[in-house]
Structure formats: structure tokens, C-alpha cells
Design a protein around this motif. Structure first.
Motif, mmCIF file in Angstrom:
data_model
loop_
_atom_site.group_PDB
_atom_site.id
_atom_site.type_symbol
_atom_site.label_atom_id
_atom_site.label_comp_id
_atom_site.label_asym_id
_atom_site.label_seq_id
_atom_site.Cartn_x
_atom_site.Cartn_y
_atom_site.Cartn_z
ATOM 1 N N LEU A 251 8.468 2.785 -2.657
ATOM 2 C CA LEU A 251 7.921 2.966 -1.310
ATOM 3 C C LEU A 251 8.874 3.907 -0.582
ATOM 4 O O LEU A 251 9.809 3.484 0.086
ATOM 5 N N TRP B 86 14.083 6.524 7.283
ATOM 6 C CA TRP B 86 12.917 6.573 8.159
ATOM 7 C C TRP B 86 11.593 6.616 7.409
ATOM 8 O O TRP B 86 11.362 7.504 6.592
ATOM 9 N N VAL C 141 6.185 5.010 9.884
ATOM 10 C CA VAL C 141 4.881 4.335 9.857
ATOM 11 C C VAL C 141 5.161 2.834 9.878
ATOM 12 O O VAL C 141 5.745 2.315 8.924
ATOM 13 N N PRO C 142 4.769 2.149 10.948
ATOM 14 C CA PRO C 142 5.134 0.730 11.062
ATOM 15 C C PRO C 142 4.714 -0.115 9.864
ATOM 16 O O PRO C 142 5.435 -0.991 9.423
ATOM 17 N N GLN C 143 3.535 0.151 9.326
ATOM 18 C CA GLN C 143 3.043 -0.642 8.202
ATOM 19 C C GLN C 143 4.009 -0.596 7.015
ATOM 20 O O GLN C 143 4.120 -1.548 6.248
ATOM 21 N N HIS C 144 4.698 0.520 6.858
ATOM 22 C CA HIS C 144 5.562 0.641 5.679
ATOM 23 C C HIS C 144 6.733 -0.333 5.729
ATOM 24 O O HIS C 144 7.258 -0.722 4.686
ATOM 25 N N THR D 26 6.407 -3.394 6.732
ATOM 26 C CA THR D 26 5.791 -4.613 6.191
ATOM 27 C C THR D 26 5.672 -4.512 4.673
ATOM 28 O O THR D 26 5.978 -5.461 3.942
ATOM 29 N N ASP D 27 5.265 -3.348 4.204
ATOM 30 C CA ASP D 27 5.174 -3.135 2.763
ATOM 31 C C ASP D 27 6.550 -3.277 2.107
ATOM 32 O O ASP D 27 6.692 -3.873 1.037
ATOM 33 N N ALA E 209 9.125 -4.983 3.165
ATOM 34 C CA ALA E 209 9.558 -6.388 3.154
ATOM 35 C C ALA E 209 8.933 -7.115 1.973
ATOM 36 O O ALA E 209 9.592 -7.902 1.281
ATOM 37 N N GLU E 210 7.682 -6.830 1.727
ATOM 38 C CA GLU E 210 6.976 -7.473 0.619
ATOM 39 C C GLU E 210 7.625 -7.103 -0.719
ATOM 40 O O GLU E 210 7.865 -7.971 -1.557
ATOM 41 N N PRO F 169 10.290 -7.468 9.365
ATOM 42 C CA PRO F 169 10.005 -6.385 10.307
ATOM 43 C C PRO F 169 9.748 -6.911 11.730
ATOM 44 O O PRO F 169 9.041 -7.884 11.922
ATOM 45 N N ARG G 167 3.451 -6.932 -6.886
ATOM 46 C CA ARG G 167 2.981 -5.611 -6.497
ATOM 47 C C ARG G 167 3.780 -4.566 -7.275
ATOM 48 O O ARG G 167 5.008 -4.577 -7.257
ATOM 49 N N ILE H 20 7.108 -13.846 4.209
ATOM 50 C CA ILE H 20 7.448 -12.838 3.202
ATOM 51 C C ILE H 20 8.554 -11.938 3.741
ATOM 52 O O ILE H 20 9.453 -11.534 3.026
#
Lengths: 333, 333, 333, 333
Positions: A150, A225, A228-231, A233-234, A236-237, A250, C145, D302
Motif C-alpha cells: 500500500l 504521505w 487519501v484518508p481511506q488509505h 484505514t487500509d 491499519a488493516e 487512524p 488481504r 482493527i
């Protein structure tokens, strides 16, 4: 009469070196999980870059006995600015002289912070040019987004721990022209606990926070950096699934409005993944925003995150004796 | 010997005036749907700001016979820079003299682009201070995020249509110190079709695109910043449900890597909602990136969006005779 | 007196087979770019699964002369439901008899749609159990994932092209208990142009759209689920950079409220990446929503996306003679 | 021989009543901040709905001395299913008889959980039809997305606290046909600490967690669905700015993979905002996933979120004596 502060002399944070006692583990983290690409190796060091970093490398990983920050490099806005800032650092007694540079990095002027963090200024750098198979049709992108992990887009900022925050702030303001965007003050003792500094419109490219253990010269974290906020979360997963310890996030700090995720890379350094661009400060006469330590919750997190007191405010690298075990699972401490 | 280009003289885009033949409709759009807050009214004008805009207002809506751009204001980095740039503009024959300013805006120096777009430089501005009930616990935020509509955070950039792109680019570079980050060239005629300019690390604060109708001095769009990609999707949904015509997006331009959504506000001006921060250009010696008009798809959109040829490349405000009907539903043209 | 329609007999879409004239290219797309994992190979077929797919595989890629849909498998809600539906299909004249199944798939009952699309019902399936190194600490996740590519989480739905939409709808409703959630009708001819069907609360697990070329039995697209809108934007970026042709999106259909991105995998099949869960239909007595083809814009896209008429409404797989070139760059057609 | 469990008898959670000692404050929260629309008032109750809720209302706010859950309504899959479940509840000794219903709700069969939570089953409901000005061009959307606040799309699920989790689980499985998707077990005492149940493919429509204070019949939280992860971040920001206390999140539970944000509405009830659709369970023979309380971190979050022990595991509504002050700022407790 006071001398006006220098302005527009530094351009941005160009490169950072991380020391790691687990080079293989750190490399796995930065290349397999974060998808950074290796651009060179030299003895005990591996040079890496994010896919939008402009130069030869943004991160140099170096094997060492202890984790910590090696050399941190700032690029000036011109060759002349480099000379002027070198002179100012010498005047301030912080200059450590000219170096021959490094892979992808020309002649630099080395200096130290009051605590002894090693830094350098540079003008001449090698810009990265991708080989044909990595060239992106998005022309402002220096190389294709990797298909591995990622991937963050670039090195973003550094956060230092220091024994005297104000001393560091004043040096960066006066010798180098940083602007102090925000600060946290303990008004019971009139002490600055943290400062957030920038040489451009970013909300911060460097922070300095009080090392509550009294130790000198440590690293709090280095940040990469996503934008993108979603990244976050990704990320962390992925960290959860692949055994990378998450410290907090996050969430979004009130200070800098930065979307944070803090994790510890296998070498023990705290890494922040940065999911937005935070507040951008466009005003040329922006006044420093002051947070009161006694009313500070929103500064730490806008959402419900807690920054763990047992690590966030005391752990840095190199770790103090005994601190390494803070990073172990609770059952193993 | 050439004179070096000025640098670091302008800070950022501070305010813009939009002319509208439907003041009530435009106000509904900006306040009810976009949640901007009114800060003042004066005769035929209403002053508005986004919740993170630093000054008294960022948008002035003025009733007029035709849509279009009124006055556009740039803030300089100092009082001295204002004087220097005024002199340079006078030398270039573009200066239109000092003004007394406006609500929240001190003395300005007015000037024109080669096509006659009206602009001004300003140093003295009124910083916005929220009344207690609008004060945010996020201290870098000048006022609470509104509960009305889907509020953008600040004015972002302007995009002009021009009869001669290169003439505009050179004026902005030479008189004002803009850097040209990206450009599109028609190599069959060696003509610049578009340029993207900035005075800071933003990928652009102003763009100039060729007006293919040959008209002079029109506005292509004014952009407001969300900084969160999802909000462009949310905004598209609201526009669709509340009868605001969407031209294109959400998608991401290859040029500037900006996340775009183009809509037409009820007065007829094209408004862009900007969902990320685009590429940030940190390099002080960044070279202009050149796109070839003949291989330009990725420049227009990274995803599958198409920019409609019947509007995107020819419609601006004031609309040319007959162009207003381009904004009507197909069945009504 | 009418027989009541069967309900709760089918559980979900369990597996799909794609035929590809470029097995190597298709494999690259599904494993390197989409990060699906291979679970088996058998002669000309490769079996793949997403990281949250529950069974042995969700996608079987099979080398063939032409692209298209191979066998599509639906899982029933019980062993008894399988027997009942097999009988109903036989009564309808669409049954093609029992099969021995496939890798990971037990005995199935094969049938055909009126156009001849090959399908099967199955009860006995092999549930996927990850080897230790792929086990996720998120216990409802069947495997970690992947760190490769931008991995979708599961197979989502199928979209068929058909010569007679209503005939397909009625068969799926009457023999198998599908509910028709939405439909598009051309009221000038009282013809159903498209229908969206589901056996559970998903907005659709299958769609059937009129093949405007009059061809029978083709595939419009197969869809994989991200469930996160941002991932469709990320996927578009990767497709753009790695040479996968994007047809349309990211945007959101009004029909099903599904966040779509349509691309063509190297074998020529259209693949949808699905960025949200769309509208979920909880009402047990939900009435079919009818869209009028004459007022259909919002149905196609809530944002500004256009679905290209030259491909979206006429291209399917197997491609009609000459259609393959629709997928080439414009310059090469 | 055991009786097979009922299946497919309940369709979904249709409506919930919240009791509030601060009706005005609760109304502000649900209508101004969450943008729900009022559909009716009757004495001490206000009826509200989210913009995609299918029926007359999904939330009934009723003034009361204490916060808590009033009546909770489940819709059956048919009129016959309602009769069958009423009989089963009577047999189980939990039936409380038929009621005349409520505004928008026809005849219901009331029952109680073993702890006494009040619930009802209903078949006849009034479907919501928007007045012309609220009709959405997105036809599966029952009304336009509001321009007020940050509106969730529908009521999602309920989480109960109970004195005996297993007793509740067995009742919901046996009398009503719920499936238990996940559970947490304290293996030191072989006690079920929490269970997550569903009547459809949602990862849960109801959870039951052990009330560690031993109290009976309390509400842990009621959840509303955004379906877009970013909206949980937006909601946290608004709650922070407008004085709504955040308990935890945004983050994602390992259990259910649900994106959570927990806040306390002004009446004292815990509300969850739900940012994704969580794991969807398609398998008709899905086996309950068991989490071990001793290895439970990923189940809780998570990312790095912590669920505060002083509230999350002990606070419910009605609050136990003295618990109200847990919701006050630390300085005021």
C-alpha cells in the motif's frame, strides 16, 4: 534593532536516514508492506523512494546497533540560500562543516540541533528519472504507483523529541527561516511542550516535542504521505494482519489537522502514515496558534483515539534502556 | 543579461468576485448547497466565506447582467512585495492604479491580464474572527464546519480562458513570479493550449486555457476545496438531486492530479469542487511538465470521465451569444 | 389460481468461469493487478479467489478461442432447495442434467437461460480454509488481504446481455425465485431493456440487459466487490498506469446505486469493480422500481460519467465480428 | 428428534423507539446534526426517518424520565410468518399479545426478551412516499438526501446488554430464526460474552453483550448506517465541534468488520454511526465464528482504537445510578 527572520530559504524535507537493528525486517516493512522501491545499496545501507518522491531517494535505511534517526536532509531554495544558511548555522555554533554528500546527494552542509540531531542542507540533488517500464502516463508522477503493498506517495515530515523545545524552535526560526504554525504550552510552567514548523504552506514539515524522559536527540517519528484518508484505514488493516504493531489511529489530530496512523516498523522506529494534507497555511503573516496543555484533547485527536501515555509521550528512538519491551505484546513484556 | 524572475512575492489567491444574473439562485447554491456563510451585504453584493478561509470573505457575489468573473485578488507576501509588484505591473503596462479596497480588503493595486481579466494585489486584509458560537475547538479552523449543505473548506484556484495563453503565462511569470508547473502544447502549431501556474507548492492556483471561440477575458471556472475525495462524490449526488447541472466528474485530472467535479451554479458560472490537494510541487527548481495535445487523454482524466467538447472547451462566462442554452437540458435547447 | 413464486431457495452467486483467448494476460490482470490468489490449476483452467470469498474459488479462468462467460454457479439455501429447483428447471425445459461438479464444487444441476447462457445450481461446495501463513486475525475473513495489487474482497454479481430481457426475467423469477428490484422500460414499445435481480438483500446479484445487436447469450460483465468507494478511484489509477482500458467510471449508477468502474481485462471481457454495496433492499414486499428509458440519465450515472454508446450498449463477449477493435486505442482501430 | 430452526421468517429491523430525558436535545442531535426528517408528532413522541428508510419512520423519540430503549420492531417476511412467530413466542412464554400498532405501523405482536427488552413483530406497515419536493431522481431512494447535517441513510442495527447472553441468543435463534454470525466466549468460564445475530446477509442486525454490571434489559446502542467510511470521520469532526461526546472511533471492529463511531446523544443513549456494510454473510450454512475473550484485540478494533473500559463495557441505558456522570467531561465528574 532586530534582524528580520530569514524567509524562503529552505524548500522542503528532502531525505531522511533511519537506523535499524533489524535491516531485513525494516526492509520488508518499507518495500513489501509500504511498496517503496529500492534505488541503490551501499554497504550497510539501502536507498528507497516513494513513487512520487522527486529525487534519487527519500529514505536511507542503515543497519545499526540501535534504532534512531541518522542524517536528515533539507533542500534549500537556491545555491545562494545554501551558502547563507551555512553561514548562519556557523554563526549560531551549530555548523559541522561541508560534506561530499551521498548517493544522489551533492555537497551538503552538516549541522546539529541543540540536542544533537544530525541534519544537513543541500542544493545539488539527483532528480529521479524512471526507467521506461516504470514511467507513468501521469506526467507529474515520477514513477508508476507500485502494485506491491500500500504505497505512500512521498516522504512528508519528521517529528523530533527534544530536551528543550523552545531552544530548537528558536534555532529553526532564526537560522533557517522556519515558521512556527502551532505550539502546545504548559501554562502552569510556561513551557513549550511541542511546536509544529514549516518552510512552506504545509501545516508542518517538522515537529519538536518535549522528551518527557529528559533524553536528548531522539526521533519521535518519520511520516510518509498517502494524501487519501481511506488509505490510513487500509494501512491499519494490513498492519494488523501482517503483525506490525499499531500505536494509535487512524484518526485526525486537531493540531495540524493531520490524519494519522502510528505504527512501529520492525526496527523499532515509529512511523506515521499521513492520510490527508492537513491544514495548509497560506497566510504570509500567519500567527502561531497556541494550544493550552490543560485543554488539549481536541489537539490530540478529533475523533475518539487515545494516544497511549505509556508509549506516545515517552518512547523514541534510540529507545531508552528497557523501552524496547514497550513494543512487545502485553503478554511478553 | 536577463533579469531574474521574481520569487516569493505572492502568497496566495485571497478572494474572487463572481457576477451573476441570478443572485438569488447563486446565493442558494453557495449557501444552502455548499454551506458557505454570509459575512456581509452591500448593495448588489453578498460576501461569503468557507469555514477555513482566513479572511473576511473569499467570494463576493454581485448581481450583474451577465455571469463572469469580477475582481480577483491575490495577497502578496509582504507590504514591500506589493509595492514591487505594483511597479512591475506598471512597467508592463498592465497596472490600473491603487484602489481603496473593499469590505475586509485594504488598499489594493488593480491590474489587468492581457485579455482584460480584472485583478488586484493586496497586503492589508481583515482576518476573520468567529463569534463565540462559531468558534471551533480545532484551533487552526477559523470557524466551525457548518451543518448546512456540503461545505468546502476554502477557495482554491481560478481557471481563466484566454485568447493567447502564452502571453498570459509570461506576464504572470515575469511580473508576478508565478511558476508554470504544467502546460499543454499543440505541437502541430507549437501553440500553448493551457498552462497551470502557482505561487506556492500547490500544483496550481491559476490555470489559463485557450478560449477556442477566440473570445477574450472569460472565466472558465472558480474552484473550492474539499480536500477529501469522497466529498466530490457526495457533492455530485447532491447536485443531481437538487437540480444543479453536472458537467463532468468526479474524476481526477492527470494534469495537476486534481480530483474534479464541474458543475454550473444557477448564475451560469462553472464551479469546480476540488476533492484532494493534487500534486504538490516542492522542488524549488521544478521544470515545467509538458503534455502533448496529441496524447492527452490521461491529462484530462485518469479514470473514464470525458470532458464534454460542446461545453468544456468552449463555454465560459460571460457566455457567448447562444451559449447559455448549452446549460439547459438537452430537451430544452 | 397462480402458483406462488418460490422464495429463499437460492443463497448467492458462488462461482463464475470466464473464457479468455489470452490466459496469460487475464491471469496477470486478476492476480498481479487485482491480487486474487490462485488455488488450483487443471489443464487449461486456473482457479482463483478473492480474499473474502468463502469457497475454493470464485473465478475459473479457462483458455478459449473467444472471450465470454463459461459456467456460472448459484448456491442454493439447502440440499432440498437444490432438488426443488432442479425439478422446476426441468419442468420449464431449461434443465441440462446433473454434473459431477468441478474442483471444490460437488454435484451440480446444469441449466440454460433462454438465450443459452450456461449456469448450474449447487449445494455441496468446498469451503476455503487458509494455510497458517494466510490466516487472518480478522476471523470472518477467510484469508489475509493480499499485499499484491488492489485486491477486491469477493465476487459480487454478473450482468448478462440477452435477446429478450423479459423472457429471462420471468424464468429467473418463476423457476428460481429471484426478485426483480429495478427495470428499465422503453415505453414507446413497452419493452424491458434491462432488469436487476437478486435472491437476497443485495440490490442485484444479476442483471440482464438487452443486447442491442440482437446477439444471443453474451456476457456484459462480471463484477468484483471492494465495498470501499475510494478503491474504485485507486483501481482506475492503476488501470490507467498499467495499460488496462477503462470504459467508464468511477461513478455511481442511479440504478442499484452501485459505485462502478468498468474496465476490459486483457482477454476482452468487461469487468466491473464495485466500490460500495449499492442499495440494499430489506423489504420483503419490495415493488420493482421502473425507470423510463426516456428519462434515464440519473439511472446511468449520478455524477457526470457517460457510458460510451459505441461500447457499453453493444459490446459483449464473445465479441461480435469486428467488435474486438472497439477495445483498441482509437489510433489503432 | 429436534425441530428444525425457523428460517426466512423475519425480514429486518423496521423501527426503534428511544426514550430520552432531554427530548429537545435529542431532537437537535437527530435532526440538526444527523439530518433526519420528522414525519409526525404525537403527544410526547416525535417520529423520524433517514432518507432511505422505507417506512413511515425508523426512529420514535419519546420523552421519558430516563434514557433507554422503548419498543423495537421487526418486520416479518409475510403475514403468515407473523402468525407463526407469534405462536412460537407464545409457546416460549415470551409473547405479550397483539397491539393496535402505532403511527405508520399496523397490528403488531408484542414480546419480551428474557431480560424484558420490549419488542414487536409486524407485517403491515405504511411505506413512505415523499412529497414532490422531496422526491429523488434516484428512484430507489425514498427521499432526497437532506441538505441539513450529515445524514445517515437508514436504521441499521441494535445492540442490547443482557444479564445472560446465551439465553437471549437461544431465544432469538429458536423462536425467531436469527442466525448467530459471531460470538465471544470467555473460555475460563465457558460463558458467552457477546453474540452477533442476523436474519439476512448483514453481519448483524442485533448484538447482545453481557451487562457486566449485572443489570437487566438495557440498551447498549442503536446504529444508523452511512455505508461510506469517510462519513464516520466527518461525523466525528461534527460531534467534536458541536459538543457531542465521542466514546470511540472511527475505527473498524474485527467482529462484523463494522466501521464504527460511538457517540452519546444528548439524552444519554449511545448511538453508533456505521460507516460500511461490514462483512456480508452469504453462506446459507455459515458456521458461527468464535472469538476467544483472551485473544480479542482484533475483535474490538482493527486499527488502534481503544474501547474505554469505564464506559463501553458497563454503561447502558437506562444508566445505573451514578453512571450518568460518566458522560460528563472529566473535570465535571
Amino acid at each position: 534593532m532586530t534582524t528580520p527572520l530569514p524567509r524562503f530559504e529552505l524548500a522542503h524535507l528532502a531525505h531522511a536516514e533511519l537506523l535499524t537493528p533489524d535491516l531485513e525486517g525494516s526492509l520488508w516493512f518499507f518495500t513489501e508492506l509500504l511498496g517503496m522501491r529500492e534505488t541503490a545499496r551501499d554497504r550497510d545501507s539501502v536507498y528507497l523512494r516513494c513513487y512520487e518522491d522527486p529525487y534519487h531517494h527519500s529514505l536511507k535505511l542503515t543497519a545499526a546497533d540501535q534504532a534512531g534517526l541518522g542524517m536528515l536532509g533539507w533542500r534549500t531554495t537556491s545555491a545562494e540560500a545554501l551558502e547563507r544558511r551555512a553561514a548562519a548555522l556557523d554563526t549560531a555554533g551549530l555548523g559541522r562543516g561541508w560534506t561530499k554528500g551521498d548517493l544522489g546527494v551533492g555537497r551538503t552542509f552538516a549541522f546539529e540541533t541543540p540536542d544533537g540531531h544530525a541534519m544537513e542542507l543541500v542544493w545539488e540533488v539527483e532528480k529521479y528519472t524512471a526507467p521506461p517500464e516504470l514511467r507513468s502516463p501521469i506526467l507529474t508522477r515520477r514513477s508508476k504507483r507500485p502494485l506491491q503493498g500500500l504505497p505512500p506517495r512521498r516522504l512528508d515530515h519528521v517529528n523530533l523529541m527534544a530536551s528543550d523545545v523552545t531552544a530548537h524552535k528558536e534555532m529553526f526560526e532564526q537560522a533557517l527561516g522556519f515558521g512556527t504554525r502551532e505550539r502546545v504550552v504548559d501554562f502552569t510552567t510556561d513551557t513549550e511542550i511541542g511546536v509544529w514548523l514549516s518552510v512552506n504552506i504545509l501545516g508542518h514539515e517538522m515537529a519538536v516535542m518535549l522528551d518527557q524522559t529528559g533524553t536528548r536527540g531522539r526521533l519521535h517519528h518519520l511520516a510518509f504521505w498517502y494524501g487519501v484518508p481511506q488509505h490510513n484505514t487500509d494501512a491499519a488493516e494490513l498492519c494488523r494482519e501482517y503483525g506490525i504493531r499499531i500505536e494509535a489511529g487512524p484518526d485526525v489530530h486537531g493540531i495540524t489537522q493531520g490524519a494519522f496512523l502510528y505504527v512501529f516498523e520492525p526496527g523499532g522506529n515509529r512511523i506515521e502514515l499521513f492520510g490527508n494534507s492537513g491544514i495548509l497555511q497560506f497566510e504570509p503573516d500567519h500567527e502561531t496558534v497556541t494550544w493550552d496543555l490543560a485543554d488539549f484533547d481536541t489537539g490530540l485527536a478529533i475523533g475518539g483515539a487515545t494516544l497511549p501515555a505509556e508509549t506516545y509521550f515517552v518512547y523514541g528512538t534510540p529507545a531508552n534502556p528497557g523501552q524496547e519491551k514497550l513494543l512487545l505484546p502485553a503478554s511478553a513484556r
